[in-house]
Scaffold this motif. Sequence first.
Motif, PDB file in Angstrom:
ATOM      1  N   ASP A  53      -2.042  42.346  22.105  1.00  0.00           N
ATOM      2  CA  ASP A  53      -1.939  41.327  23.140  1.00  0.00           C
ATOM      3  C   ASP A  53      -0.637  41.591  23.905  1.00  0.00           C
ATOM      4  N   VAL A  54      -0.750  41.853  25.196  1.00  0.00           N
ATOM      5  CA  VAL A  54       0.432  42.200  25.987  1.00  0.00           C
ATOM      6  C   VAL A  54       1.406  41.028  26.115  1.00  0.00           C
ATOM      7  N   PHE A  55       0.921  39.803  25.920  1.00  0.00           N
ATOM      8  CA  PHE A  55       1.821  38.655  25.968  1.00  0.00           C
ATOM      9  C   PHE A  55       2.673  38.573  24.713  1.00  0.00           C
ATOM     10  N   ASP A  56       2.119  39.008  23.584  1.00  0.00           N
ATOM     11  CA  ASP A  56       2.860  39.012  22.325  1.00  0.00           C
ATOM     12  C   ASP A  56       3.744  40.244  22.185  1.00  0.00           C
ATOM     13  N   GLU A  57       3.309  41.361  22.761  1.00  0.00           N
ATOM     14  CA  GLU A  57       4.023  42.637  22.605  1.00  0.00           C
ATOM     15  C   GLU A  57       4.179  43.350  23.951  1.00  0.00           C
ATOM     16  N   PRO A  58       4.912  42.741  24.883  1.00  0.00           N
ATOM     17  CA  PRO A  58       5.035  43.341  26.211  1.00  0.00           C
ATOM     18  C   PRO A  58       5.716  44.715  26.211  1.00  0.00           C
ATOM     19  N   ARG A  59       6.692  44.911  25.359  1.00  0.00           N
ATOM     20  CA  ARG A  59       7.384  46.215  25.326  1.00  0.00           C
ATOM     21  C   ARG A  59       6.456  47.325  24.833  1.00  0.00           C
ATOM     22  N   THR A  60       5.606  46.997  23.885  1.00  0.00           N
ATOM     23  CA  THR A  60       4.648  47.975  23.388  1.00  0.00           C
ATOM     24  C   THR A  60       3.702  48.375  24.509  1.00  0.00           C
ATOM     25  N   GLY A  65       2.301  52.456  28.813  1.00  0.00           N
ATOM     26  CA  GLY A  65       1.912  52.702  30.191  1.00  0.00           C
ATOM     27  C   GLY A  65       0.806  51.799  30.698  1.00  0.00           C
ATOM     28  N   VAL A  66       0.607  50.651  30.070  1.00  0.00           N
ATOM     29  CA  VAL A  66      -0.438  49.724  30.486  1.00  0.00           C
ATOM     30  C   VAL A  66      -0.085  49.162  31.857  1.00  0.00           C
ATOM     31  N   VAL A  67      -1.050  49.215  32.771  1.00  0.00           N
ATOM     32  CA  VAL A  67      -0.848  48.670  34.110  1.00  0.00           C
ATOM     33  C   VAL A  67      -1.758  47.484  34.384  1.00  0.00           C
ATOM     34  N   ALA A  68      -2.773  47.294  33.561  1.00  0.00           N
ATOM     35  CA  ALA A  68      -3.710  46.188  33.732  1.00  0.00           C
ATOM     36  C   ALA A  68      -4.368  45.890  32.393  1.00  0.00           C
ATOM     37  N   THR A  69      -4.845  44.659  32.257  1.00  0.00           N
ATOM     38  CA  THR A  69      -5.621  44.312  31.064  1.00  0.00           C
ATOM     39  C   THR A  69      -6.970  43.789  31.510  1.00  0.00           C
ATOM     40  N   PRO A  70      -7.958  44.014  30.693  1.00  0.00           N
ATOM     41  CA  PRO A  70      -7.944  44.818  29.474  1.00  0.00           C
ATOM     42  C   PRO A  70      -7.907  46.310  29.777  1.00  0.00           C
ATOM     43  N   SER A  71      -7.262  47.054  28.899  1.00  0.00           N
ATOM     44  CA  SER A  71      -7.168  48.514  28.984  1.00  0.00           C
ATOM     45  C   SER A  71      -7.436  49.105  27.608  1.00  0.00           C
ATOM     46  N   LEU A  72      -8.213  50.171  27.601  1.00  0.00           N
ATOM     47  CA  LEU A  72      -8.529  50.863  26.359  1.00  0.00           C
ATOM     48  C   LEU A  72      -7.877  52.231  26.388  1.00  0.00           C
ATOM     49  N   LEU A  73      -7.085  52.531  25.364  1.00  0.00           N
ATOM     50  CA  LEU A  73      -6.417  53.823  25.229  1.00  0.00           C
ATOM     51  C   LEU A  73      -6.967  54.537  24.007  1.00  0.00           C
ATOM     52  N   ALA A  75      -6.418  58.027  21.924  1.00  0.00           N
ATOM     53  CA  ALA A  75      -5.448  59.116  21.800  1.00  0.00           C
ATOM     54  C   ALA A  75      -5.689  59.868  20.501  1.00  0.00           C
ATOM     55  N   ASP A  76      -5.447  61.178  20.542  1.00  0.00           N
ATOM     56  CA  ASP A  76      -5.604  61.979  19.326  1.00  0.00           C
ATOM     57  C   ASP A  76      -4.422  62.901  19.105  1.00  0.00           C
ATOM     58  N   GLY A  77      -3.295  62.590  19.684  1.00  0.00           N
ATOM     59  CA  GLY A  77      -2.122  63.427  19.534  1.00  0.00           C
ATOM     60  C   GLY A  77      -2.006  64.447  20.650  1.00  0.00           C
ATOM     61  N   GLU A  78      -3.127  64.962  21.112  1.00  0.00           N
ATOM     62  CA  GLU A  78      -3.158  65.933  22.202  1.00  0.00           C
ATOM     63  C   GLU A  78      -3.523  65.270  23.524  1.00  0.00           C
ATOM     64  N   ARG A  79      -4.417  64.293  23.456  1.00  0.00           N
ATOM     65  CA  ARG A  79      -4.947  63.677  24.671  1.00  0.00           C
ATOM     66  C   ARG A  79      -4.734  62.172  24.662  1.00  0.00           C
ATOM     67  N   ARG A  80      -4.635  61.626  25.858  1.00  0.00           N
ATOM     68  CA  ARG A  80      -4.600  60.177  26.061  1.00  0.00           C
ATOM     69  C   ARG A  80      -5.611  59.868  27.157  1.00  0.00           C
ATOM     70  N   LEU A  81      -6.679  59.179  26.788  1.00  0.00           N
ATOM     71  CA  LEU A  81      -7.708  58.810  27.744  1.00  0.00           C
ATOM     72  C   LEU A  81      -7.703  57.299  27.926  1.00  0.00           C
ATOM     73  N   TRP A  82      -7.781  56.862  29.171  1.00  0.00           N
ATOM     74  CA  TRP A  82      -7.739  55.441  29.483  1.00  0.00           C
ATOM     75  C   TRP A  82      -9.050  54.979  30.095  1.00  0.00           C
ATOM     76  N   MET A  83      -9.427  53.755  29.783  1.00  0.00           N
ATOM     77  CA  MET A  83     -10.523  53.063  30.444  1.00  0.00           C
ATOM     78  C   MET A  83     -10.024  51.647  30.705  1.00  0.00           C
ATOM     79  N   ILE A  84     -10.106  51.220  31.950  1.00  0.00           N
ATOM     80  CA  ILE A  84      -9.569  49.918  32.333  1.00  0.00           C
ATOM     81  C   ILE A  84     -10.700  49.021  32.811  1.00  0.00           C
ATOM     82  N   GLY A  85     -10.690  47.789  32.360  1.00  0.00           N
ATOM     83  CA  GLY A  85     -11.690  46.819  32.791  1.00  0.00           C
ATOM     84  C   GLY A  85     -12.313  46.106  31.608  1.00  0.00           C
TER      85      GLY A  85
END
Length: 123
Positions: A53-60, A65-73, A75-85
């Motif tokens: 929850d970005v309200f509870d953990e804004p620094r996290t 790199g969250v720019v909008a919620t909801p956002s799905l990240l 990651a597997d160490g090599e890649r970071r894939l985002w889906m927003i909405g």
Amino acid sequence: MSKHAPGPPSHDEGLSLTLFVGGDHPSSVRAGEALRSALEPHETLRDHLRVIDVFDEPRTALGAGVVATPSLLAADGERRLWMIGELEDRAELERFLRSFLDGVGRTIPPEPAGPGDALDAGK
């Protein structure tokens, strides 16, 4: 909701799936429900899901790199894939999850710079 920072993944195989939500906002609730439903056949990912929850953990959220919620990240160490909405398009969400799972643990070899480089590589 979660107290885990999404920096470098700490789960098995370096795999992490993090849903960033904005409290109990209806779009965040819908995204959580859609994701949990979509993850039912994907035990590998389901076991690595974190909800932040970005309200509870804004620094996290900012650190990830969250720019909008909801956002799905994903990651597997090599890649970071985002889906927003709201993740309401089940087919799109399934393609996102499948594309991520298909690449887990694989590294893509560099392509040769030119046609002759491929032939020279065997020498």
